[in-house]
Design an enzyme around this catalytic site. Structure first.
Site, PDB file in Angstrom:
ATOM      1  N   LEU A 141      53.137  -8.684  14.033  1.00  0.00           N
ATOM      2  CA  LEU A 141      54.103  -8.318  15.074  1.00  0.00           C
ATOM      3  C   LEU A 141      55.506  -8.159  14.496  1.00  0.00           C
ATOM      4  O   LEU A 141      55.908  -8.918  13.610  1.00  0.00           O
ATOM      5  CB  LEU A 141      54.093  -9.428  16.133  1.00  0.00           C
ATOM      6  N   HIS A 142      56.238  -7.192  14.994  1.00  0.00           N
ATOM      7  CA  HIS A 142      57.638  -7.002  14.614  1.00  0.00           C
ATOM      8  C   HIS A 142      58.354  -6.249  15.726  1.00  0.00           C
ATOM      9  O   HIS A 142      57.815  -5.321  16.305  1.00  0.00           O
ATOM     10  CB  HIS A 142      57.769  -6.276  13.266  1.00  0.00           C
TER      11      HIS A 142
END
Length: 183
Positions: A141-142
């Site tokens: 995730l980012h």
């Protein structure tokens, strides 16, 4: 003596014309998916590897307890940051409460710092969850923080499929990192 147009075309260099070319060969690594992990693969994940680097080499702007802010190596716009959890997690609902809170705080701070350093007119903020949703690295995730300016979507990206960045990434990282503690 110049070569006939058909010979030039056969050699794969195209037909000569009056256009200038702005080459961005560094983007080919992104297009080819180099260093992109498979699914939940931790080994080889760039977002797991970046925190092991020094801040300058890793383009890290700031480090927190559970997340860090890093410049995007393949930015959509100048100053394009990402807020990334240290923990290898793919989906937003899988973040812990402390990770969720710090991710939100770092996103706010990234906006404040970018406004101070480069005065954008607006921002695109978001995360793509899953490959089908456009995540380049879906396994980790980012959150993207993309500064926007009036006219930044001009003919270069629309027709030329090229973004013009007015500053080296290392210089941008230094400006943002210097302003981070003051925000």
């Amino acid at each position: 003596m110049s070569e006939p147009a058909e010979l030039v075309e056969q050699q794969g260099v195209g037909i000569p014309d009056a256009l200038q070319r702005l080459w961005t060969p560094h983007r080919m690594a992104y297009i080819k998916g180099e260093n992109k992990p498979d699914d939940d693969e931790v080994e080889g994940c760039p977002f797991c590897r970046i925190p092991e680097l020094d801040d300058v080499t890793g383009l890290i702007v700031a480090r927190g307890e559970t997340v860090y802010a890093v410049l995007n190596l393949y930015p959509y716009n100048p100053g394009h940051l990402m807020v990334v959890p240290y923990r290898h997690v793919a989906l937003y609902p899988d973040l812990t409460v402390p990770e969720t809170l710090e991710l939100a705080e770092f996103t706010q701070r990234a906006m404040i710092v970018a406004r101070e350093v480069s005065a954008p007119h607006g921002f695109n903020i978001g995360m793509n969850q899953g490959v089908i949703a456009g995540a380049g690295i879906a396994a980790h995730l980012h959150q993207h923080v993309v500064p926007r300016w009036g006219g930044d979507n001009n003919f270069m990206p629309v027709i030329g499929h090229t973004k013009v960045l007015p500053q080296l990434l290392g210089e941008t990282r230094q400006l943002l990192a210097d302003a981070w503690p003051k925000a």
